[in-house]
Each structure stands twice: as structure tokens, then as C-alpha cells.
Design a protein around this motif. Sequence first.
Motif, PDB file in Angstrom:
ATOM      1  N   GLU A 171      -8.512  -4.187  49.866  1.00  0.00           N
ATOM      2  CA  GLU A 171      -7.159  -4.057  49.343  1.00  0.00           C
ATOM      3  C   GLU A 171      -7.219  -4.579  47.923  1.00  0.00           C
ATOM      4  O   GLU A 171      -7.493  -5.752  47.694  1.00  0.00           O
ATOM      5  N   TYR A 172      -6.995  -3.680  46.964  1.00  0.00           N
ATOM      6  CA  TYR A 172      -7.109  -4.071  45.570  1.00  0.00           C
ATOM      7  C   TYR A 172      -5.850  -4.796  45.114  1.00  0.00           C
ATOM      8  O   TYR A 172      -4.742  -4.311  45.303  1.00  0.00           O
ATOM      9  N   THR A 173      -6.040  -5.976  44.536  1.00  0.00           N
ATOM     10  CA  THR A 173      -4.941  -6.774  44.003  1.00  0.00           C
ATOM     11  C   THR A 173      -5.275  -7.132  42.556  1.00  0.00           C
ATOM     12  O   THR A 173      -6.343  -6.754  42.047  1.00  0.00           O
ATOM     13  N   LYS A 174      -4.409  -7.926  41.934  1.00  0.00           N
ATOM     14  CA  LYS A 174      -4.673  -8.327  40.544  1.00  0.00           C
ATOM     15  C   LYS A 174      -5.866  -9.278  40.437  1.00  0.00           C
ATOM     16  O   LYS A 174      -6.401  -9.471  39.354  1.00  0.00           O
ATOM     17  N   THR A 175      -6.313  -9.854  41.564  1.00  0.00           N
ATOM     18  CA  THR A 175      -7.467 -10.757  41.519  1.00  0.00           C
ATOM     19  C   THR A 175      -8.784 -10.050  41.896  1.00  0.00           C
ATOM     20  O   THR A 175      -9.842 -10.655  41.782  1.00  0.00           O
ATOM     21  N   THR A 176      -8.705  -8.795  42.331  1.00  0.00           N
ATOM     22  CA  THR A 176      -9.916  -8.057  42.713  1.00  0.00           C
ATOM     23  C   THR A 176     -10.818  -7.879  41.493  1.00  0.00           C
ATOM     24  O   THR A 176     -10.343  -7.551  40.405  1.00  0.00           O
ATOM     25  N   ARG A 177     -12.103  -8.111  41.685  1.00  0.00           N
ATOM     26  CA  ARG A 177     -13.083  -7.983  40.600  1.00  0.00           C
ATOM     27  C   ARG A 177     -14.296  -7.191  41.082  1.00  0.00           C
ATOM     28  O   ARG A 177     -14.589  -7.136  42.276  1.00  0.00           O
ATOM     29  N   ILE A 178     -14.983  -6.610  40.116  1.00  0.00           N
ATOM     30  CA  ILE A 178     -16.275  -5.979  40.389  1.00  0.00           C
ATOM     31  C   ILE A 178     -17.329  -6.867  39.736  1.00  0.00           C
ATOM     32  O   ILE A 178     -17.280  -7.104  38.524  1.00  0.00           O
ATOM     33  N   ILE A 179     -18.229  -7.385  40.548  1.00  0.00           N
ATOM     34  CA  ILE A 179     -19.308  -8.215  40.022  1.00  0.00           C
ATOM     35  C   ILE A 179     -20.509  -7.304  39.808  1.00  0.00           C
ATOM     36  O   ILE A 179     -20.979  -6.651  40.744  1.00  0.00           O
ATOM     37  N   ILE A 180     -20.986  -7.255  38.575  1.00  0.00           N
ATOM     38  CA  ILE A 180     -22.134  -6.418  38.234  1.00  0.00           C
ATOM     39  C   ILE A 180     -23.387  -7.263  38.411  1.00  0.00           C
ATOM     40  O   ILE A 180     -23.566  -8.287  37.744  1.00  0.00           O
ATOM     41  N   LEU A 181     -24.232  -6.836  39.342  1.00  0.00           N
ATOM     42  CA  LEU A 181     -25.475  -7.544  39.629  1.00  0.00           C
ATOM     43  C   LEU A 181     -26.625  -6.832  38.937  1.00  0.00           C
ATOM     44  O   LEU A 181     -26.702  -5.603  38.943  1.00  0.00           O
ATOM     45  N   LYS A 182     -27.518  -7.618  38.363  1.00  0.00           N
ATOM     46  CA  LYS A 182     -28.712  -7.054  37.743  1.00  0.00           C
ATOM     47  C   LYS A 182     -29.886  -7.417  38.663  1.00  0.00           C
ATOM     48  O   LYS A 182     -30.265  -8.576  38.766  1.00  0.00           O
ATOM     49  N   LEU A 183     -30.399  -6.404  39.346  1.00  0.00           N
ATOM     50  CA  LEU A 183     -31.488  -6.595  40.295  1.00  0.00           C
ATOM     51  C   LEU A 183     -32.721  -5.837  39.800  1.00  0.00           C
ATOM     52  O   LEU A 183     -32.635  -5.058  38.851  1.00  0.00           O
ATOM     53  N   GLU A 184     -33.843  -6.055  40.462  1.00  0.00           N
ATOM     54  CA  GLU A 184     -35.083  -5.375  40.054  1.00  0.00           C
ATOM     55  C   GLU A 184     -34.914  -3.866  40.019  1.00  0.00           C
ATOM     56  O   GLU A 184     -35.399  -3.193  39.121  1.00  0.00           O
ATOM     57  N   ALA A 185     -34.224  -3.325  41.004  1.00  0.00           N
ATOM     58  CA  ALA A 185     -34.078  -1.872  41.113  1.00  0.00           C
ATOM     59  C   ALA A 185     -33.034  -1.310  40.155  1.00  0.00           C
ATOM     60  O   ALA A 185     -32.912  -0.106  40.019  1.00  0.00           O
ATOM     61  N   GLY A 186     -32.250  -2.151  39.511  1.00  0.00           N
ATOM     62  CA  GLY A 186     -31.216  -1.685  38.589  1.00  0.00           C
ATOM     63  C   GLY A 186     -29.933  -2.471  38.758  1.00  0.00           C
ATOM     64  O   GLY A 186     -29.912  -3.514  39.404  1.00  0.00           O
ATOM     65  N   MET A 187     -28.869  -1.935  38.186  1.00  0.00           N
ATOM     66  CA  MET A 187     -27.579  -2.617  38.274  1.00  0.00           C
ATOM     67  C   MET A 187     -26.734  -1.985  39.364  1.00  0.00           C
ATOM     68  O   MET A 187     -26.804  -0.786  39.607  1.00  0.00           O
ATOM     69  N   ILE A 188     -25.934  -2.824  40.018  1.00  0.00           N
ATOM     70  CA  ILE A 188     -24.983  -2.353  41.022  1.00  0.00           C
ATOM     71  C   ILE A 188     -23.767  -3.270  40.977  1.00  0.00           C
ATOM     72  O   ILE A 188     -23.898  -4.472  40.703  1.00  0.00           O
ATOM     73  N   GLY A 189     -22.601  -2.700  41.224  1.00  0.00           N
ATOM     74  CA  GLY A 189     -21.381  -3.492  41.271  1.00  0.00           C
ATOM     75  C   GLY A 189     -20.958  -3.716  42.706  1.00  0.00           C
ATOM     76  O   GLY A 189     -21.124  -2.836  43.550  1.00  0.00           O
ATOM     77  N   ILE A 190     -20.444  -4.906  42.990  1.00  0.00           N
ATOM     78  CA  ILE A 190     -19.886  -5.175  44.313  1.00  0.00           C
ATOM     79  C   ILE A 190     -18.439  -5.623  44.130  1.00  0.00           C
ATOM     80  O   ILE A 190     -18.125  -6.375  43.210  1.00  0.00           O
TER      81      ILE A 190
END
Length: 154
Positions: free
Chosen positions: A79-98
Motif C-alpha cells: 500500500e503506497y503512502t507518503k512514507t513508501t520508498r524505493i531502496i536502490i541496492l547495488k549488488l554484484e549482478a547489478g542494481m535493483i530497487g526494493i
Amino acid sequence: MASSTSIDFTEKEKKQYIVVNIGEEQYGIDISFIDNIVKMCKITRVPKVQDYFKGIINLRGEIVPVMSIRTKMGLENDEYTKTTRIIILKLEAGMIGIVVDAVKEVVALSEDEIDRTAQSSKANANFINGIGKNGEELISLLDLSAVVDASIVA
């Protein structure tokens, strides 16, 4: 770079974690894997992908896949709210957002403040590699290789 001062040594023993909320729980993500934290933005759907993939975003000209950690863990839908964030992770295989419900704070934990043997009966126990003790609070530390695992190459 080795240092002979004991102050530097104790600082190196502590690892920093960003504390996020996913549902009612607090989780810690090793800060060394975090590239960026962005506000919720438009996610472009991609057909024929696993249900936990929300789609892709354009981050400064780079295409980044975004996944729902809630769906991956078998929790209720995001449920997206004003506090929802996408954390961009930098991993060996590349970047992904959670997608996380909220970002709370950064904590520094030493190895003796982390219980690696703690077993959880929760469904998401496979994604946890320890429990951090920050004062009276307990923080489940995410095992990013288990969370992301086949997601990047999928």
C-alpha cells in the motif's frame, strides 16, 4: 588501510544498517549495499515476470528493476503512502530497487549485538540472517542474497 588506534578498530567492528518498516516489522539492510533511496515514483510494468516484480524505473538514465519485498516474503500487497520508498541496492549482478513502507533510521551494530542463531517461525525467516539488538528494539537483518537471489537474472 590499517590503523593502530583502538578507536578506529572499534568503529570498524560496527556495521551500519538502515532500518526500514515492512508491514509491522523492522528490518535492517546493510548500508554498504545501498546506492540510493528514492520516493515512490511511477513504476512501468513489465509483462510476463514474477508477481513480486513491480516493473522498472528510470533512475538518472539507468533502467532499474523494482521488486516488492512484501510479495516476495508472502505478505499482504503493498500500500503506497507518503512514507513508501524505493531502496536502490547495488549488488554484484547489478542494481535493483526494493519497495519498503518507510525508512526509519541508521543504526550501527557490533557483532555481539547480532544474534546469528536466532530462528524465526515466520514465513520470512528464509530472508533473515540475524537479529540485531538496538537498545530495547529488535531488528531482523535482511539477507539480501536470499531476498534478491534469482530476481535480478529473472
